[in-house]
Structure formats: C-alpha cells, structure tokens
Design a protein around this motif. Structure first.
Motif, PDB file in Angstrom:
ATOM      1  N   LYS A  28       0.966  -1.375   0.008  1.00  0.00           N
ATOM      2  CA  LYS A  28      -0.119  -0.026  -0.041  1.00  0.00           C
ATOM      3  C   LYS A  28       1.099   1.259  -0.110  1.00  0.00           C
ATOM      4  O   LYS A  28       0.473   2.269   0.272  1.00  0.00           O
ATOM      5  CB  LYS A  28      -0.848  -0.036   1.098  1.00  0.00           C
ATOM      6  N   ARG A  29       2.250   1.194  -0.456  1.00  0.00           N
ATOM      7  CA  ARG A  29       3.046   2.507  -0.477  1.00  0.00           C
ATOM      8  C   ARG A  29       3.946   2.540  -1.794  1.00  0.00           C
ATOM      9  O   ARG A  29       3.583   3.468  -2.420  1.00  0.00           O
ATOM     10  CB  ARG A  29       4.132   2.301   0.800  1.00  0.00           C
ATOM     11  N   ILE A  30       4.606   1.334  -1.939  1.00  0.00           N
ATOM     12  CA  ILE A  30       5.202   1.335  -3.345  1.00  0.00           C
ATOM     13  C   ILE A  30       5.181  -0.211  -3.972  1.00  0.00           C
ATOM     14  O   ILE A  30       5.502  -1.074  -3.067  1.00  0.00           O
ATOM     15  CB  ILE A  30       6.692   1.698  -3.121  1.00  0.00           C
ATOM     16  N   GLU A  31       4.520  -0.194  -4.768  1.00  0.00           N
ATOM     17  CA  GLU A  31       4.322  -1.644  -5.417  1.00  0.00           C
ATOM     18  C   GLU A  31       4.907  -1.541  -6.992  1.00  0.00           C
ATOM     19  O   GLU A  31       4.229  -1.009  -7.733  1.00  0.00           O
ATOM     20  CB  GLU A  31       2.804  -1.957  -5.311  1.00  0.00           C
ATOM     21  N   ASN A  68       0.797   8.038  -0.902  1.00  0.00           N
ATOM     22  CA  ASN A  68       1.309   8.528   0.250  1.00  0.00           C
ATOM     23  C   ASN A  68      -0.235   8.463   1.139  1.00  0.00           C
ATOM     24  O   ASN A  68      -1.138   7.879   0.896  1.00  0.00           O
ATOM     25  CB  ASN A  68       1.791   9.996   0.155  1.00  0.00           C
ATOM     26  N   ASP A  69       0.004   9.326   2.519  1.00  0.00           N
ATOM     27  CA  ASP A  69      -1.053   9.263   3.242  1.00  0.00           C
ATOM     28  C   ASP A  69      -2.363   9.746   2.716  1.00  0.00           C
ATOM     29  O   ASP A  69      -3.398   9.579   3.182  1.00  0.00           O
ATOM     30  CB  ASP A  69      -0.666   9.891   4.467  1.00  0.00           C
ATOM     31  N   TYR A  70      -2.443  10.606   1.459  1.00  0.00           N
ATOM     32  CA  TYR A  70      -3.317  11.176   0.840  1.00  0.00           C
ATOM     33  C   TYR A  70      -3.703  10.355  -0.505  1.00  0.00           C
ATOM     34  O   TYR A  70      -5.020  10.660  -0.770  1.00  0.00           O
ATOM     35  CB  TYR A  70      -2.968  12.592   0.595  1.00  0.00           C
TER      36      TYR A  70
END
Length: 168
Positions: A28-31, A68-70
């Motif tokens: 859920k961040r970098i894939e 990112n968080d957004y």
C-alpha cells in the motif's frame, strides 16, 4: 519508514548484456511488479526488493504504483523491449541500462485499459511477451488519443510471426 538505497543505483551496464529491473513491494505504499515477461534471473535483495533480469530482445511489462497518506501519487505501466549491448536505448527509472519503450502510460484509468489489453491478448491464446511490438505501440497511441485499442488476435499474431520470419 525509510527504504535503503537502491542496490542498482551505481551499477554499470552488465557484462552479460542483460537488462535489470528493480522491483520493490511495500504494501500500500510502493508496488512495482512485472505483469508479463520471461525473467532470466531473479535475485532477492531483501524482504521488499528483487532484481530481475531479461535477455536482449525480451519484452516485459513493468507496473509502478505508489501512494502516500493522501492517496495514489503515481500509477504507470511501461512495455519495454530489453536491448542488446550495442543498441540504442531510452533510460527508464528502475531499469538498467534502459530499453526500447514500446508503451508508456500514466494514470490508473489508462493503466487499467492497458491491463485489459494484456488480458485480452492472453485470452486470444498469445503470450503478451510474444505479441508484435507494433501492437504495444498501437495500444499506447490509441489510449493516449482517448480511443479503444484494437484487440490482438491470433490472426494478427500469425501475420507477425510470418513477417518476422521473412525479415530474418
């Protein structure tokens, strides 16, 4: 969360002539992943990273997604042909030395269209890495123009194989 520096950052083009692709997976961040392609070597760097290598002439699809968080900050797919040592190439993040870019699409809705085109190619009974390079250029151009790409059929694939045979 900090990610250690890339193991490919200072790598020179390889002596074996292979194209290397760095894959990262932080849920859920970098894939980063390979959608299709024949991997020649698969090297595990650590829990989150691998380096896969492709022989010259191999075609592969490289998907990058990051958030990112957004929310999503990048979603991209590239279909690339690995080049031989003496061939010109275009540089591409996470790909060393680079490759012949057949398709480059950004934005999740368009990336989904490319993934659907890949699925359709597989449904026609053709491995996407064996499809005519011109097909991926066609898919790129049609999606970039806001149109639906034509499907890759078994008939088109047979025509490509005959053309390749004639061209030598």
């Amino acid at each position: 969360m900090t990610v250690p520096p890339s193991p490919m950052r200072h790598r020179q083009p390889s002596d074996d002539g292979m194209t290397r692709l760095e894959l990262t997976w932080i849920e859920k961040r970098i894939e980063h992943w390979v959608r299709f392609g024949r991997v020649a070597v698969d090297e595990i760097v650590d829990r989150r990273r691998r380096i896969v290598s492709f022989r010259p002439g191999a075609v592969f699809a490289f998907v990058r997604w990051a958030a990112n968080d957004y929310g999503t900050i990048i979603s991209r797919i590239d279909v690339v042909r690995a080049v031989a040592v003496d061939e010109p190439f275009t540089t591409l993040p996470f790909v060393r030395p680079g490759g012949d870019i057949l398709l480059k699409i950004e934005g999740w809705p368009k990336v989904q269209q490319v993934l659907a085109a890949i699925d359709a190619t597989e449904a026609a009974g053709v491995d996407p890495c064996d499809a005519a390079p011109d097909h991926w250029r066609h898919v790129h151009n049609r999606i970039a123009a806001g149109h639906q790409p034509r499907p890759y059929t078994l008939e088109r694939h047979r025509a490509w194989l005959k053309r390749r045979e004639i061209e030598g």
